[in-house]
Motif scaffolding. Structure first.
Motif, PDB file in Angstrom:
ATOM      1  N   LEU A 187      36.834  42.514  45.539  1.00 64.35           N
ATOM      2  CA  LEU A 187      35.537  42.327  46.193  1.00 64.35           C
ATOM      3  C   LEU A 187      35.682  41.428  47.407  1.00 64.35           C
ATOM      4  N   LYS A 188      36.407  40.339  47.270  1.00 61.28           N
ATOM      5  CA  LYS A 188      36.623  39.412  48.385  1.00 61.28           C
ATOM      6  C   LYS A 188      37.335  40.125  49.541  1.00 61.28           C
ATOM      7  N   GLU A 189      38.323  40.947  49.230  1.00 65.12           N
ATOM      8  CA  GLU A 189      39.051  41.680  50.262  1.00 65.12           C
ATOM      9  C   GLU A 189      38.154  42.647  51.028  1.00 65.12           C
ATOM     10  N   MET A 190      37.074  43.090  50.385  1.00 71.53           N
ATOM     11  CA  MET A 190      36.148  44.024  51.033  1.00 71.53           C
ATOM     12  C   MET A 190      34.950  43.300  51.655  1.00 71.53           C
ATOM     13  N   ASN A 191      35.073  41.978  51.833  1.00 66.68           N
ATOM     14  CA  ASN A 191      34.035  41.128  52.438  1.00 66.68           C
ATOM     15  C   ASN A 191      32.849  40.849  51.531  1.00 66.68           C
ATOM     16  N   GLY A 192      33.003  41.048  50.242  1.00 65.11           N
ATOM     17  CA  GLY A 192      31.956  40.668  49.300  1.00 65.11           C
ATOM     18  C   GLY A 192      31.805  39.162  49.282  1.00 65.11           C
TER      19      GLY A 192
ATOM     20  N   VAL B  77      32.964  33.411  35.667  1.00 65.92           N
ATOM     21  CA  VAL B  77      32.491  32.440  36.658  1.00 65.92           C
ATOM     22  C   VAL B  77      33.680  31.746  37.312  1.00 65.92           C
ATOM     23  N   GLN B  78      34.624  31.293  36.496  1.00 68.83           N
ATOM     24  CA  GLN B  78      35.789  30.584  37.045  1.00 68.83           C
ATOM     25  C   GLN B  78      36.603  31.482  37.963  1.00 68.83           C
ATOM     26  N   THR B  79      36.785  32.738  37.571  1.00 69.88           N
ATOM     27  CA  THR B  79      37.530  33.687  38.409  1.00 69.88           C
ATOM     28  C   THR B  79      36.835  33.887  39.747  1.00 69.88           C
ATOM     29  N   VAL B  80      35.517  34.065  39.720  1.00 72.10           N
ATOM     30  CA  VAL B  80      34.744  34.264  40.951  1.00 72.10           C
ATOM     31  C   VAL B  80      34.870  33.037  41.859  1.00 72.10           C
ATOM     32  N   LEU B  81      34.723  31.857  41.297  1.00 70.09           N
ATOM     33  CA  LEU B  81      34.832  30.627  42.093  1.00 70.09           C
ATOM     34  C   LEU B  81      36.246  30.439  42.636  1.00 70.09           C
ATOM     35  N   ASN B  82      37.250  30.789  41.833  1.00 70.74           N
ATOM     36  CA  ASN B  82      38.639  30.687  42.301  1.00 70.74           C
ATOM     37  C   ASN B  82      38.910  31.590  43.495  1.00 70.74           C
ATOM     38  N   GLU B  83      38.162  32.676  43.607  1.00 69.42           N
ATOM     39  CA  GLU B  83      38.314  33.603  44.731  1.00 69.42           C
ATOM     40  C   GLU B  83      37.409  33.220  45.899  1.00 69.42           C
ATOM     41  N   ASP B  84      36.797  32.060  45.814  1.00 66.15           N
ATOM     42  CA  ASP B  84      35.931  31.533  46.876  1.00 66.15           C
ATOM     43  C   ASP B  84      34.722  32.430  47.132  1.00 66.15           C
TER      44      ASP B  84
END
Length: 152
Positions: A80-85, A110-117
């Motif tokens: 998701l982060k790589e696709m600009n999410g 939650v922790q995974t999402v936060l770790n991915e900024d």
């Protein structure tokens, strides 16, 4: 200063035609008085990202607690982060009730999402039965403690 935020959780209700029609009107009329975030189905994320204006953040309704691996059907926060999410909604009542996701399980997401900024929207809420039994405060307190106690 109070910050107003509008988050649309589209669930599984939009077709590609619906999304295009929405953004045609929304981008024309939206004045940006508050932040607008839209969580689409994962399959529709690329079109939402393409059609939204720069005042809108695009995200998803759920993701995996795993970054990669053999987890068929799951969505990675890193992808998701790589696709600009920019955000993920986690712990929604349907996920808790229909898919039996416990706060301790959602905590890992939650922790995974936060770790991915990315930003995490952590949902809490009681069932109708819990509300009718007068358990609302205890249910919410437990969901917050179990799901967010690791956040500092």
């Amino acid at each position: 200063m109070e910050k107003k935020l509008m988050v649309a959780n589209w669930k599984m209700n939009q077709s590609l035609h619906d999304i295009a029609s929405f953004f045609h009107l929304f981008n024309e009329k939206y004045t940006g008085k508050r932040d607008a975030w839209i969580a689409s189905q994962a399959i529709h994320f690329p079109i939402v990202e393409e059609l939204k204006n720069q005042k809108v953040k695009a995200g998803l309704q759920n993701c995996s607690s795993f970054i990669s691996g053999a987890y068929t059907g799951e969505v990675s926060a890193r992808s998701l982060k790589e696709m600009n999410g920019e955000f993920v909604i986690l712990g929604h009542s349907e996920r808790r009730q229909l898919f039996h996701e416990a706060s301790s399980f959602i905590k890992d997401k939650v922790q995974t999402v936060l770790n991915e900024d990315l930003s995490a929207i952590y949902c809490v809420g009681e069932s109708l039965e819990e509300r009718e039994a007068g358990q609302t405060f205890d249910v919410l307190k437990n969901q917050l403690r179990e799901g967010l106690s690791h956040i500092r």
